[in-house]
Design a protein around this motif. Structure first.
Motif, PDB file in Angstrom:
ATOM      1  N   ARG A  50      38.320  41.444  41.828  1.00 56.33           N
ATOM      2  CA  ARG A  50      37.225  40.707  40.645  1.00 56.33           C
ATOM      3  C   ARG A  50      38.448  39.819  39.999  1.00 56.33           C
ATOM      4  N   SER A  71      36.055  39.360  45.621  1.00 51.82           N
ATOM      5  CA  SER A  71      34.592  39.613  45.631  1.00 51.82           C
ATOM      6  C   SER A  71      33.669  38.820  44.641  1.00 51.82           C
ATOM      7  N   HIS A  72      34.334  38.523  43.605  1.00 51.95           N
ATOM      8  CA  HIS A  72      33.595  37.724  42.440  1.00 51.95           C
ATOM      9  C   HIS A  72      34.732  37.126  41.629  1.00 51.95           C
ATOM     10  N   THR A  74      34.583  35.104  37.648  1.00 53.18           N
ATOM     11  CA  THR A  74      34.217  34.925  36.295  1.00 53.18           C
ATOM     12  C   THR A  74      34.925  33.683  35.783  1.00 53.18           C
ATOM     13  N   ALA A 112      32.867  42.932  28.627  1.00 51.91           N
ATOM     14  CA  ALA A 112      32.756  43.018  30.215  1.00 51.91           C
ATOM     15  C   ALA A 112      32.062  44.213  30.607  1.00 51.91           C
ATOM     16  N   SER A 113      31.416  43.750  31.741  1.00 54.63           N
ATOM     17  CA  SER A 113      30.571  45.039  32.307  1.00 54.63           C
ATOM     18  C   SER A 113      31.500  45.628  33.581  1.00 54.63           C
ATOM     19  N   THR A 114      32.430  44.971  33.986  1.00 57.70           N
ATOM     20  CA  THR A 114      33.357  45.404  35.014  1.00 57.70           C
ATOM     21  C   THR A 114      34.710  44.517  34.824  1.00 57.70           C
ATOM     22  N   PRO A 115      35.781  45.458  34.837  1.00 62.24           N
ATOM     23  CA  PRO A 115      37.065  44.687  34.712  1.00 62.24           C
ATOM     24  C   PRO A 115      37.305  43.961  35.816  1.00 62.24           C
ATOM     25  N   CYS A 116      38.563  43.112  35.749  1.00 64.60           N
ATOM     26  CA  CYS A 116      38.980  42.311  36.731  1.00 64.60           C
ATOM     27  C   CYS A 116      40.214  42.950  37.210  1.00 64.60           C
ATOM     28  N   ASP A 117      40.865  42.560  38.430  1.00 62.95           N
ATOM     29  CA  ASP A 117      41.930  42.884  38.916  1.00 62.95           C
ATOM     30  C   ASP A 117      43.014  41.828  38.782  1.00 62.95           C
ATOM     31  N   TRP A 142      38.062  43.159  30.016  1.00 62.14           N
ATOM     32  CA  TRP A 142      37.912  42.403  31.378  1.00 62.14           C
ATOM     33  C   TRP A 142      39.313  42.504  32.018  1.00 62.14           C
ATOM     34  N   ALA A 144      41.516  45.395  34.269  1.00 61.81           N
ATOM     35  CA  ALA A 144      41.600  46.603  34.574  1.00 61.81           C
ATOM     36  C   ALA A 144      42.946  47.056  34.437  1.00 61.81           C
TER      37      ALA A 144
END
Length: 182
Positions: A50, A71-72, A74, A112-117, A142, A144
Motif C-alpha cells: 500500500r 496493491s493500492h 493514495t 488513515a483506515s489502513t497504514p501504508c508500507d 498512514w 505502517a
C-alpha cells in the motif's frame, strides 16, 4: 515522462507543460525513478504494498509503484494543477479503482483506515515541508510499522524521531533519502 517498468511500462503520462509555477511541479526524472525502483526492488517493494504518495505532483511515483505491483496508492496534493494531472494519469493507466486522491495539504492528512508500507515524500525543494508531513502521516496512522519512506529533496535529509536512515543517494541536484519507520 513515462512509466518505466511493470504492467504499464512505456505509458506516456500527462505533460506538465508550463504547469503552474506556484504549484512547484517538478516531476522525478525517468532516470531517477528507474534507479529508485531498482533500489526498492532490493527491499521487495512495491509488490503488494500500500503506497502513500505525499506531494504527489503528477502522481508518477505512485503510478510507477502500481505498475510494478503495489496493491493500492493514495495520492496527496493540495494543488489543483497536480490533482488534474493525477486524475488524468490514473485514467490513462485505468487505475482509478486502485487509487485514492486526497486534496489536502500533506501536513493536514485525515486519519488513515489502513497504514501504508511504502511512502513517497517529494515536497517542494528547500521549504522544510517534508518533516512536518512525515510526522503528520505517522500521527494519523498512514505509516505502517517497518514502512519504507523515500524522501526526495535538494539535499540529504536527517531522519526525524521514530525513523532510521536506510540509504542516501544523489542524482544530480536530487537527493534520495530512504528511511525506515521504527
Amino acid at each position: 515522462m513515462r512509466i518505466i517498468g511493470g504492467q504499464h511500462r512505456g505509458l506516456t503520462l500527462a505533460s506538465v507543460g508550463k504547469g503552474d509555477a506556484a504549484a512547484h511541479l517538478r516531476p522525478t526524472p525517468d532516470r531517477v525513478r528507474e534507479s529508485l525502483f531498482n533500489v526498492l526492488a532490493g527491499y521487495g517493494l512495491p509488490d503488494g504494498a500500500r503506497v502513500l504518495d505525499l506531494f504527489a505532483g503528477t502522481g508518477a511515483l505512485g503510478l510507477e509503484a502500481l505498475s510494478r505491483g503495489a496493491s493500492h496508492a493514495t495520492f496527496v496534493d493540495k494543488g489543483r494543477a497536480a490533482q488534474r494531472l493525477i486524475r488524468e494519469n490514473l485514467s490513462k493507466a485505468r487505475r482509478d479503482a486502485d487509487a485514492r486522491i486526497l486534496t489536502c495539504a500533506a501536513d493536514r492528512l485525515p486519519k488513515a483506515s489502513t497504514p501504508c508500507d511504502l511512502v513517497f515524500l517529494d515536497p517542494p525543494y528547500g521549504q522544510g515541508l517534508g518533516g512536518p508531513a512525515l510526522v503528520t502521516a505517522r500521527r494519523q496512522g498512514w505509516i505502517a510499522p517497518d514502512a519504507l519512506i523515500v524522501w526526495e529533496e535538494s539535499a540529504a535529509q536527517d531522519p526525524p524521531d521514530g525513523f532510521s536512515l536506510e540509504d542516501s543517494r544523489r542524482y544530480g541536484d536530487t537527493h534520495i533519502t530512504v528511511l525506515r519507520a521504527s
